[in-house]
Write an enzyme that holds these catalytic residues in place. Structure first.
Site, short mmCIF file in Angstrom:
data_model
loop_
_atom_site.label_atom_id
_atom_site.label_comp_id
_atom_site.label_asym_id
_atom_site.label_seq_id
_atom_site.Cartn_x
_atom_site.Cartn_y
_atom_site.Cartn_z
N HIS A 61 0.87 -1.18 0.00
CA HIS A 61 0.00 0.00 0.00
C HIS A 61 0.91 1.23 0.00
CE1 HIS A 61 1.06 -0.60 4.19
NE2 HIS A 61 0.48 0.53 4.56
N HIS A 63 1.28 3.95 2.24
CA HIS A 63 1.70 4.72 3.40
C HIS A 63 3.21 4.94 3.32
CE1 HIS A 63 -2.03 3.70 6.07
NE2 HIS A 63 -2.22 4.76 5.30
N ASP A 65 5.79 4.70 5.20
CA ASP A 65 6.79 3.77 5.70
C ASP A 65 6.97 2.55 4.78
OD1 ASP A 65 4.21 3.05 6.48
OD2 ASP A 65 4.85 2.00 8.28
N HIS A 66 6.19 2.50 3.70
CA HIS A 66 6.29 1.38 2.76
C HIS A 66 6.77 1.80 1.38
CE1 HIS A 66 4.15 -1.64 5.33
NE2 HIS A 66 3.77 -0.52 5.91
N HIS A 138 -6.78 -3.33 5.81
CA HIS A 138 -6.15 -2.20 6.49
C HIS A 138 -7.08 -1.00 6.33
CE1 HIS A 138 -3.01 -0.10 8.44
NE2 HIS A 138 -2.47 0.49 7.38
N ASP A 206 0.41 -4.76 7.74
CA ASP A 206 -0.62 -3.71 7.85
C ASP A 206 -2.01 -4.25 7.56
OD1 ASP A 206 0.72 -0.56 7.72
OD2 ASP A 206 2.00 -2.30 7.38
N HIS A 265 7.36 -5.69 10.95
CA HIS A 265 6.59 -4.43 11.03
C HIS A 265 6.26 -4.09 12.49
CE1 HIS A 265 3.35 -1.46 10.16
NE2 HIS A 265 4.09 -1.23 9.10
#
Length: 303
Positions: A61, A63, A65-66, A138, A206, A265
């Site tokens: 996805h 976000h 941090d990814h 998520h 997530d 994670h």
């Protein structure tokens, strides 16, 4: 053989000894990346692996941090004189998101090929990898991935001889080629046995536990799953923010009958994940806390 390296195990923000989420695999000269959080380049360099062979990047996805490490990685790959196309796979909106990030990496010597996921489950064949994306749960659209290396059946010499197939065609047939000679056509299934067990890795993060994860992870050699929280008092927080606890990941591993579970994670507040593994082992024994740089070489099973 499939090399698997958990490059980064952090969620939300990088820590001095924990990079953000990323997984890298290597097979037959081609590398695949799942997610590309901040610090991914450093993690690859620390591991001693190369950026240039990366042919596929899958995103769970969008976000930060990814995906925040992507622009710098693209620049580095360009500076390594890469010219081959790079395939990017991710939820709907992938091209728009990547092009927005590329404001700081506008000139690349290679083509980006975008594959946007629209359905609950989609499958792809790329460079020997069989990739299956499956939707999870998520607070934004998010996918998990199963990476498989199929293994064809054994070549049957006696069947080849019985059918009077010329020996010069044995190797091409073993590689899956169809051979036509005059009025005769030879097919791989004429000389190959039933497909054998390949190698299977499932990666998801997530998300809340879902039926799609359990079903797609079944019999995985390695199941890498989010364990955002290990503390016993974080169940409500996991449900509220649609993440997973160590114990929930362990229950998925047990139901899916995987061989091995790695947790990843981790919340920034979870300093020592190993402290909470006792409760995990009561549910699924062959489980380990992920660590940046944790690596395994997965082999085909001996017969």
């Amino acid at each position: 053989m499939l090399d698997v390296c958990l490059l980064g195990t952090g969620g939300m923000m990088p820590l001095p000894r924990r990079w953000l989420t990323a997984l890298m695999t290597r097979y037959n000269g081609s590398s695949l990346l799942i997610d590309c959080g901040e610090g991914t380049q450093v993690a690859v360099k620390e591991k001693g692996w190369s950026f240039k062979p990366i042919d596929v990047i899958c995103f769970t996805h969008y976000h930060g941090d990814h995906i925040s490490g992507l622009p710098g990685l693209l620049l580095t790959m360009g500076n390594a004189e890469r010219t081959e196309p790079l395939t990017l796979i991710g939820p709907r909106g992938l091209e728009r998101v990547v092009n927005a990030l590329r404001v700081i990496a506008p000139e690349l010597p290679f083509e980006l090929q975008f594959v946007e996921l629209k359905n609950a489950e989609e499958e792809f064949e790329i460079n020997g990898y069989h990739i299956k994306a499956f939707r999870v749960n998520h607070n934004v659209t998010c996918y998990g991935y199963t990476i498989e290396i199929p293994r064809q059946g054994k070549f049957d010499v006696e069947r080849a001889r019985a059918q009077e197939i010329p020996q010069k065609y044995w190797n091409p047939l073993q590689k899956g080629n169809v051979i036509t000679e005059g009025e005769k056509t030879y097919y791989p299934e004429m000389v190959l046995g039933a497909p054998r067990k390949g190698i299977k890795v499932t990666y998801t993060t997530d998300t809340r536990p879902t039926e799609s994860i359990e079903r797609n992870a079944v019999n995985s050699d390695l199941f890498i799953c989010e364990g955002m929280y290990g503390e016993p008092d974080k169940d409500a927080k996991a449900r509220e923010y649609k993440h997973m606890t160590f114990q929930e990941a362990a229950r998925l591993a047990a139901k899916a009958r995987v061989k091995e579970l790695w947790l990843t994670h981790f919340s920034p507040s979870l300093v020592y994940p190993g402290e909470y593994m006792d409760s995990v082992h009561k549910i699924f024994e062959n489980a380990y806390p992920g660590k940046d740089g944790k690596t395994v070489e997965l082999q085909f099973e001996e017969e």
